[in-house]
Design an enzyme around this catalytic site. Structure first.
Site, short mmCIF file in Angstrom:
data_model
loop_
_atom_site.label_atom_id
_atom_site.label_comp_id
_atom_site.label_asym_id
_atom_site.label_seq_id
_atom_site.Cartn_x
_atom_site.Cartn_y
_atom_site.Cartn_z
N ASP A 17 4.56 9.05 -8.55
CA ASP A 17 3.76 9.70 -7.50
C ASP A 17 4.53 9.87 -6.20
O ASP A 17 3.96 10.32 -5.19
CB ASP A 17 2.49 8.89 -7.24
CG ASP A 17 2.77 7.45 -6.84
OD1 ASP A 17 3.87 6.95 -7.14
OD2 ASP A 17 1.89 6.82 -6.22
N ASP A 43 8.82 2.18 6.54
CA ASP A 43 8.82 1.77 5.14
C ASP A 43 10.21 1.95 4.53
O ASP A 43 10.80 3.03 4.60
CB ASP A 43 7.79 2.61 4.38
CG ASP A 43 7.52 2.10 2.98
OD1 ASP A 43 7.03 0.97 2.86
OD2 ASP A 43 7.83 2.83 2.02
N GLU A 68 10.84 -2.48 7.68
CA GLU A 68 10.36 -3.17 6.49
C GLU A 68 11.51 -3.16 5.49
O GLU A 68 11.55 -2.37 4.56
CB GLU A 68 9.11 -2.45 5.92
CG GLU A 68 8.45 -3.21 4.78
CD GLU A 68 8.67 -2.54 3.42
OE1 GLU A 68 8.18 -3.10 2.42
OE2 GLU A 68 9.34 -1.49 3.36
N LYS A 79 -3.58 -1.36 -2.63
CA LYS A 79 -2.72 -0.17 -2.55
C LYS A 79 -3.26 0.96 -3.41
O LYS A 79 -2.92 2.13 -3.18
CB LYS A 79 -1.31 -0.53 -3.01
CG LYS A 79 -0.55 -1.45 -2.08
CD LYS A 79 0.91 -1.56 -2.48
CE LYS A 79 1.08 -2.20 -3.83
NZ LYS A 79 2.52 -2.33 -4.20
N TYR A 80 -4.11 0.61 -4.40
CA TYR A 80 -4.56 1.63 -5.36
C TYR A 80 -6.08 1.76 -5.44
O TYR A 80 -6.56 2.61 -6.18
CB TYR A 80 -4.00 1.29 -6.75
CG TYR A 80 -2.52 1.06 -6.76
CD1 TYR A 80 -1.63 2.13 -6.61
CD2 TYR A 80 -2.00 -0.22 -6.87
CE1 TYR A 80 -0.27 1.92 -6.60
CE2 TYR A 80 -0.63 -0.45 -6.85
CZ TYR A 80 0.24 0.63 -6.71
OH TYR A 80 1.60 0.42 -6.69
#
Length: 651
Positions: free
Chosen positions: A345, A380, A409, A517-518
């Site tokens: 994704d 990120d 991060e 997260k999902y």
């Protein structure tokens, strides 16, 4: 630098001094150097500090240890500061040492020794700026030359406290050598000190009548801010709030195929609804985001936003700028991989095929969110992008907006972690979540202090990606102890929502089961708090203690102390500006009572070793009388830590 005088080992310095060292407004910065010349010549040194606006100020460095000279400077505004250390031969100090030694040995030669001193006094006296002290200096010179007086009388006139102070503050400088200019990047205080709270706005919608999660909005997220502010946090960090891709969207628990209604990962950024410059319509609009930021500001909270430079397959960039991605031999675009894992994704960016075009677009995006009130970006995986890109972006953004901060991060190898910090990142995630034993924590803390000029730690107890093995038992004492360590070892620490509810069910080595997260994860904090099943009061108390004690908001003064029990960790922090001293003891055994003797190094803390001090335990409220050797006992079912403030008057 090697000149007529040698100037070396200049601090603060990062690497080969090619990158600025780090400091924040109001932080005492120790400037030092090794300075020496041939033979027994006395030398002096000073630091010239240049403000971002070009104005300068000189501060004399004082000898502290052999040939080391140092002084403390305190920058008072953000920006890039420059400092340079100059050194010189100091004939007055050399003369003073010589005549004292000769007088003791009865070897003075008044005709030469006293005339030399008189001429040095006159050099300073006849400077235009020394009018106020001229008479006293000339009087001392005349007395030195007066052969009708006794030798001790002549000498003592030149060595009065008044004369010596003038000659020390306004020295005669011979063979002056200019050092190399170096820089310090001075940020606002939040770059060093803060308490962060991470949560997903989309999980704040609660449930419907059937108990099914309802997608949250910025309005429902704003309702959470009061609770977060009441715990004393300074920053609310939001994962990406942009539209989420639909192509190859991940399902629950990172399943490759999503089901109807699955919300996908916020880090799979972009769809037909927009990209990095858009808001997920299910969260609201840009106006709703602005209202959220404004409400946070009313409560004393800053909003940190995720900057994740990657795209879902249906991100607008994929069609408009295919050169920003890598193409495989079969003509398809490469998805992100961390073998054996594949992230279908997400498409990583290729920074080599159109570097200027990609840079301009990222800069535009950052500027857009800055205009909407964001002054902190959590970046990120920055270690998967070109280092030069970050160096340029951070420099350019901070030149235009000196108050903007960037958190890296970068859970990666030390060379990359510290390298990114040197390139400009204001803060860095650390290895804290994997450091659990006394030996590991002590070594880790000392490493942080060693790198304090270049990197500032942000210690998150957990993240959406990391559920440490130590917490997977769900033991409340383990959660409490990890929070205590993070909040007191580091000036900046962070909590991911759900931590206060002891969420601990794992999927694999360190992943959360049913990861947020999902999927949506609505939480009932109020019920848990009322039932006594919440760590919220402890988090609030830790932040309250941190705000009351500036020592805990320091990094450079972290010091570990010996304790004769490996299940107990003892350390201290001091505030250089105000004298605040805090002594901490944290248990690493979350099941059993542990006791031992801590051997505090009082001398290193500026305390008298022979005294006992009243120590107020900020956790229990108890008062202890601690000397250099103090007995401690911690029952994790009652308290996981002593956080003691020291009354400075000893007995």
């Amino acid at each position: 630098m090697v000149g007529r005088i040698v100037i070396e080992d200049v601090r603060p310095s990062v690497g080969a001094a090619e990158h600025p060292a780090k400091a924040v407004v109001g932080e005492p910065v120790r400037v030092s150097a090794t300075v020496w010349a041939e033979d027994t010549d006395a030398v002096g040194a000073a630091v010239e500090l240049r403000w971002p606006d070009g104005s300068t100020r000189c501060t004399r460095l004082l000898p502290v240890d052999g040939d080391t000279f140092a002084a403390t400077v305190v920058p008072d505004e953000p920006g890039v500061w420059t400092f340079r250390i100059d050194a010189w031969r100091d004939p007055w100090t050399a003369w003073e040492r010589a005549v004292r030694a000769k007088a003791t040995a009865g070897a003075l030669e008044p005709a030469n020794d006293f005339e030399t001193g008189a001429r040095l006094l006159e050099q300073v006296a006849y400077r235009p700026e020394r009018l106020a002290e001229r008479d006293s200096l000339l009087t001392a010179a005349n007395v030195l030359r007066d052969a009708n007086l006794l030798v001790p009388e002549r000498l003592s006139a030149a060595l009065t406290d008044c004369v010596r102070a003038v000659m020390r503050e306004h020295p005669v400088c011979e063979n002056r050598t200019r050092g190399r200019a170096q820089q310090v990047r001075v940020d606002r205080v939040r770059a060093l000190d803060g308490a962060w709270y991470e949560f997903f706005p989309r999980s704040t919608g609660g449930t419907d009548a059937g108990g099914n999660p309802v997608h949250g909005t910025f309005a429902t997220a704003a309702a959470e801010l009061d609770r977060i502010a009441s715990m004393g946090f300074d920053v609310v960090y939001l994962p990406p709030v942009h539209p989420i891709g639909t192509v190859h969207r991940k399902g629950r628990n990172n399943s490759v195929v999503s089901a109807e209604g699955d919300v996908g990962s916020p880090w799979a950024i972009g769809s037909a609804e927009g990209g990095h410059d858009a808001i997920d319509p299910r969260l609201g609009t840009l106006d709703d985001f602005d209202a959220f930021v404004a409400r946070a500001a009313e409560l004393g909270l800053e909003v940190a936003l995720d900057l994740a430079l990657q795209c879902a397959p249906d991100h607008p960039w994929v069609r408009a700028h295919p050169q920003w991605f890598s193409t495989l031999p079969d003509g398809t675009i490469a998805c992100a991989e961390n073998p054996p894992k594949r992230y279908e994704d997400v498409y990583p960016l290729n920074f080599d095929q159109d570097p200027e075009g990609l840079y301009a677009e990222v800069r535009r995006i950052v500027e857009l969110w800055v205009r909407h009130g964001v002054r902190i970006f959590r970046v990120d995986n920055p270690h998967t992008k070109p280092p030069a890109f970050w160096h340029r972006l951070i420099r350019d953004v901070q030149e235009a907006h000196p108050d903007v901060l960037f958190l890296a991060e970068a859970f990666t190898r030390p060379a990359r972690l510290y390298g990114l910090a040197r390139l400009g990142f204001s803060q860095s995630y650390t290895y804290f979540t994997w450091r659990t034993t006394k030996t590991e924590l002590t070594g880790f803390g000392r490493e942080l202090v060693e790198h304090a000029d270049e990197a500032r730690p942000n210690m998150f107890v957990t993240t959406p990606d990391i559920l440490p093995a130590e917490l997977q038992s769900g033991n409340p004492a383990a959660f409490a102890a990890r929070a205590a360590l993070a909040a007191t070892l580091s000036p900046t620490w962070g909590v991911y929502s759900g931590f206060e509810l002891y969420e601990h069910e794992a999927l694999g080595a360190q992943e959360y089961r049913d990861s947020e997260k999902y999927e949506l994860r609505p939480r009932d904090y109020a019920t848990a708090l009322a039932a006594g099943r919440s760590l919220q009061p402890w988090l609030a108390r830790l932040n309250e203690i941190r705000r009351a004690h500036p020592a805990l908001r320091q990094l450079r003064t972290l010091r570990f102390h010996d304790v004769d029990n490996d299940a107990l960790l003892a350390y201290s922090k001091t505030d250089p500006a105000g004298g605040d001293t805090v002594l901490c003891v944290v248990t690493l055994d979350h099941q059993h009572t542990q006791e031992g003797t801590v051997h505090w190094d009082f001398r290193a803390l500026g305390l008298a070793p022979e005294h006992r001090y009243t120590v107020h335990d900020e956790v229990s409220g108890e008062l202890f009388e601690w000397g250099e050797h103090a007995y401690v006992k911690l029952d994790p079912h009652r308290s996981v830590a002593h956080i003691g403030s020291v009354a400075r008057a000893g007995r």
